[in-house]
Design a protein around this motif. Structure first.
Motif, PDB file in Angstrom:
ATOM      1  N   GLY A   1       0.813  -1.232   0.000  1.00  0.00           N
ATOM      2  CA  GLY A   1       0.000   0.000   0.000  1.00  0.00           C
ATOM      3  C   GLY A   1       0.834   1.264   0.000  1.00  0.00           C
ATOM      4  O   GLY A   1       0.600   2.185  -0.798  1.00  0.00           O
ATOM      5  N   ASN A   2       1.842   1.316   0.888  1.00  0.00           N
ATOM      6  CA  ASN A   2       2.658   2.532   0.989  1.00  0.00           C
ATOM      7  C   ASN A   2       3.583   2.712  -0.208  1.00  0.00           C
ATOM      8  O   ASN A   2       3.830   3.837  -0.641  1.00  0.00           O
ATOM      9  N   MET A   3       4.068   1.588  -0.764  1.00  0.00           N
ATOM     10  CA  MET A   3       4.904   1.694  -1.975  1.00  0.00           C
ATOM     11  C   MET A   3       4.083   2.216  -3.152  1.00  0.00           C
ATOM     12  O   MET A   3       4.564   3.027  -3.943  1.00  0.00           O
ATOM     13  N   VAL A   4       2.831   1.767  -3.250  1.00  0.00           N
ATOM     14  CA  VAL A   4       1.934   2.236  -4.316  1.00  0.00           C
ATOM     15  C   VAL A   4       1.707   3.741  -4.197  1.00  0.00           C
ATOM     16  O   VAL A   4       1.772   4.482  -5.189  1.00  0.00           O
ATOM     17  N   ILE A   5       1.460   4.223  -2.968  1.00  0.00           N
ATOM     18  CA  ILE A   5       1.226   5.657  -2.756  1.00  0.00           C
ATOM     19  C   ILE A   5       2.461   6.476  -3.150  1.00  0.00           C
ATOM     20  O   ILE A   5       2.351   7.497  -3.824  1.00  0.00           O
ATOM     21  N   ILE A   6       3.657   6.016  -2.752  1.00  0.00           N
ATOM     22  CA  ILE A   6       4.897   6.728  -3.099  1.00  0.00           C
ATOM     23  C   ILE A   6       5.080   6.741  -4.622  1.00  0.00           C
ATOM     24  O   ILE A   6       5.388   7.775  -5.210  1.00  0.00           O
ATOM     25  N   LEU A   7       4.834   5.595  -5.259  1.00  0.00           N
ATOM     26  CA  LEU A   7       4.988   5.468  -6.717  1.00  0.00           C
ATOM     27  C   LEU A   7       4.013   6.376  -7.455  1.00  0.00           C
ATOM     28  O   LEU A   7       4.413   7.159  -8.329  1.00  0.00           O
ATOM     29  N   VAL A   8       2.745   6.294  -7.079  1.00  0.00           N
ATOM     30  CA  VAL A   8       1.701   7.080  -7.750  1.00  0.00           C
ATOM     31  C   VAL A   8       1.930   8.580  -7.544  1.00  0.00           C
ATOM     32  O   VAL A   8       1.847   9.371  -8.486  1.00  0.00           O
ATOM     33  N   SER A   9       2.251   8.988  -6.301  1.00  0.00           N
ATOM     34  CA  SER A   9       2.451  10.416  -5.997  1.00  0.00           C
ATOM     35  C   SER A   9       3.641  10.997  -6.742  1.00  0.00           C
ATOM     36  O   SER A   9       3.638  12.167  -7.121  1.00  0.00           O
ATOM     37  N   SER A  10       4.698  10.178  -6.932  1.00  0.00           N
ATOM     38  CA  SER A  10       5.880  10.705  -7.619  1.00  0.00           C
ATOM     39  C   SER A  10       5.734  10.668  -9.136  1.00  0.00           C
ATOM     40  O   SER A  10       6.260  11.511  -9.843  1.00  0.00           O
ATOM     41  N   LYS A  11       4.958   9.700  -9.667  1.00  0.00           N
ATOM     42  CA  LYS A  11       4.839   9.540 -11.131  1.00  0.00           C
ATOM     43  C   LYS A  11       3.755  10.425 -11.748  1.00  0.00           C
ATOM     44  O   LYS A  11       3.871  10.813 -12.905  1.00  0.00           O
ATOM     45  N   ASP A  12       2.684  10.692 -11.010  1.00  0.00           N
ATOM     46  CA  ASP A  12       1.553  11.425 -11.591  1.00  0.00           C
ATOM     47  C   ASP A  12       1.687  12.935 -11.368  1.00  0.00           C
ATOM     48  O   ASP A  12       1.650  13.402 -10.227  1.00  0.00           O
ATOM     49  N   PRO A  13       1.827  13.737 -12.451  1.00  0.00           N
ATOM     50  CA  PRO A  13       1.997  15.197 -12.294  1.00  0.00           C
ATOM     51  C   PRO A  13       0.827  15.874 -11.565  1.00  0.00           C
ATOM     52  O   PRO A  13       1.018  16.885 -10.895  1.00  0.00           O
ATOM     53  N   LYS A  14      -0.381  15.297 -11.702  1.00  0.00           N
ATOM     54  CA  LYS A  14      -1.565  15.889 -11.040  1.00  0.00           C
ATOM     55  C   LYS A  14      -1.461  15.818  -9.513  1.00  0.00           C
ATOM     56  O   LYS A  14      -2.162  16.532  -8.806  1.00  0.00           O
ATOM     57  N   LEU A  15      -0.627  14.920  -9.029  1.00  0.00           N
ATOM     58  CA  LEU A  15      -0.486  14.754  -7.574  1.00  0.00           C
ATOM     59  C   LEU A  15       0.755  15.461  -7.030  1.00  0.00           C
ATOM     60  O   LEU A  15       1.148  15.247  -5.886  1.00  0.00           O
ATOM     61  N   HIS A  16       1.391  16.295  -7.847  1.00  0.00           N
ATOM     62  CA  HIS A  16       2.560  17.050  -7.377  1.00  0.00           C
ATOM     63  C   HIS A  16       2.095  18.307  -6.637  1.00  0.00           C
ATOM     64  O   HIS A  16       2.386  19.432  -7.039  1.00  0.00           O
ATOM     65  N   ILE A  17       1.348  18.092  -5.574  1.00  0.00           N
ATOM     66  CA  ILE A  17       0.838  19.189  -4.741  1.00  0.00           C
ATOM     67  C   ILE A  17       1.185  18.879  -3.286  1.00  0.00           C
ATOM     68  O   ILE A  17       1.470  17.723  -2.949  1.00  0.00           O
ATOM     69  N   PRO A  18       1.180  19.900  -2.392  1.00  0.00           N
ATOM     70  CA  PRO A  18       1.622  19.689  -1.002  1.00  0.00           C
ATOM     71  C   PRO A  18       0.991  18.502  -0.287  1.00  0.00           C
ATOM     72  O   PRO A  18       1.688  17.736   0.372  1.00  0.00           O
ATOM     73  N   MET A  19      -0.332  18.317  -0.445  1.00  0.00           N
ATOM     74  CA  MET A  19      -1.025  17.246   0.275  1.00  0.00           C
ATOM     75  C   MET A  19      -0.384  15.879  -0.012  1.00  0.00           C
ATOM     76  O   MET A  19      -0.188  15.063   0.889  1.00  0.00           O
ATOM     77  N   TYR A  20      -0.027  15.642  -1.281  1.00  0.00           N
ATOM     78  CA  TYR A  20       0.545  14.340  -1.657  1.00  0.00           C
ATOM     79  C   TYR A  20       2.037  14.255  -1.350  1.00  0.00           C
ATOM     80  O   TYR A  20       2.574  13.174  -1.150  1.00  0.00           O
ATOM     81  N   PHE A  21       2.699  15.407  -1.280  1.00  0.00           N
ATOM     82  CA  PHE A  21       4.093  15.429  -0.841  1.00  0.00           C
ATOM     83  C   PHE A  21       4.164  14.950   0.615  1.00  0.00           C
ATOM     84  O   PHE A  21       4.994  14.120   0.975  1.00  0.00           O
ATOM     85  N   PHE A  22       3.239  15.460   1.451  1.00  0.00           N
ATOM     86  CA  PHE A  22       3.212  15.043   2.862  1.00  0.00           C
ATOM     87  C   PHE A  22       2.726  13.604   3.002  1.00  0.00           C
ATOM     88  O   PHE A  22       3.197  12.869   3.869  1.00  0.00           O
ATOM     89  N   LEU A  23       1.796  13.202   2.144  1.00  0.00           N
ATOM     90  CA  LEU A  23       1.308  11.823   2.169  1.00  0.00           C
ATOM     91  C   LEU A  23       2.439  10.844   1.815  1.00  0.00           C
ATOM     92  O   LEU A  23       2.553   9.766   2.400  1.00  0.00           O
TER      93      LEU A  23
END
Length: 312
Positions: free
Chosen positions: A39-61
């Motif tokens: 679960g946590n590896m997926v979140i790190i992968l998705v947050s770093s790969k998807d440009p739409k998630l390059h926002i503070p909330m996902y950086f902290f997540l």
């Protein structure tokens, strides 16, 4: 008290008086650990790969996921060994390492959850100034503050705990080497350590919880002022997932670190420790992804991209 054998192995008693329970817990912990890793590896992968998630909330997540991966990995492998076989020992170095890492990451999570609450507060209560306030440099500084504050807490409390003499017996009535259990196992006067633990609990548990609840009180007020029902729903959904994580983590940790040390509390404390070391890190990714359309969308996009690249 002088101890000649101060650096010999500790015995982590765990649930040794209930061997049948240990066998069940072995499989439960193993399943949760696999879920935590995935679960946590997926979140790190998705947050770093998807440009739409390059926002503070996902950086902290992302920081929270990295923290949960490290937190569980610092204690679960030893826990599994202890649950599986009759051997319950942990070396002095192993116990010291576990204590330092456990305290560092536990305290960091307390501060990081405050940072995440502040991020939601600014997003909902000051939406027009959000990008100016939560700029990348400030977000990085907040993340460094969280990891740094946790490290300082660990460097202060861990040596003081490990300096205690453990002469009469080296049995630690817990499933991990953590401060309350080691204080109880010591043969010396632990008043100073208990005071230190109480101060640390106020700084890292009580104070953050007050700040988080206050910020969500302000968020709730602001949300109720939003005229559109869709706007209200969106604001509430991002905050409820975080509030759920906060209550799971703080609820269990506070019960262990602020409760009186009697026999019943000790037994109950082991289950609570099991919950915040094993269950909470596995549930965090599920809570955030299942309640979050952006993460679900990013997962679908990542899946499509992977599928397309394999078929081309």
């Amino acid at each position: 008290t002088v101890c000649n054998d101060s650096h010999s192995d500790f015995i982590l008693l765990g649930f040794s008086e209930k061997p049948y329970l240990e066998k069940i817990l072995f499989w439960v912990v193993l399943i949760f650990y696999c879920l935590t890793l995935a679960g946590n590896m997926v979140i790190i992968l998705v947050s770093s790969k998807d440009p739409k998630l390059h926002i503070p909330m996902y950086f902290f997540l992302c920081n929270l996921s990295l923290l949960d991966l490290s937190f569980t990995s610092s204690c679960v492998p030893q826990m599994l060994v202890n649950f599986w076989g009759p051997e319950k020992t942990i070396s002095y170095i192993g116990c010291a390492f576990q204590l330092y890492v456990f305290l560092w990451l536990g305290a960091t999570e307390c501060v990081l959850l405050v940072v995440m609450a502040m991020d939601r507060y600014v997003a909902v209560c000051h939406p027009l100034q959000y990008t100016a306030i939560m700029n990348p440099k400030f977000c990085l500084q907040l993340a460094i503050l969280a990891w740094g504050a946790g490290l300082i807490q660990s460097l202060v409390q861990s040596p003081a705990t490990l300096q205690l003499p453990f002469c009469s017996h080296r049995r630690v009535d817990d499933i991990v080497c953590e401060v309350p259990a080691l204080i109880q196992a010591s043969s010396a006067d632990t008043t100073y350590n208990e005071i230190q633990m109480s101060i640390a609990s106020i700084i890292f548990l009580v104070l953050p919880l007050v700040i988080i609840l206050s910020s969500y009180g302000a968020v709730a007020k602001a949300v109720l002022r939003i005229k559109s029902a869709a706007g209200q729903r969106k604001a509430f959904s991002t905050c409820t997932s975080h509030l759920l994580v906060v209550s799971l983590f703080y609820g269990t940790v506070t019960a262990v670190y602020l409760q009186p040390k009697n026999r019943y509390a000790q037994e109950q404390g082991k289950f609570l420790t099991l919950f915040y070391t094993v269950a909470t890190p596995a549930l965090n990714p599920l809570i955030y992804t299942l309640r979050n359309r952006e993460v679900k969308g990013a997962l679908i996009r990542l899946g499509r991209r992977t599928w397309d690249s394999q078929n081309n």
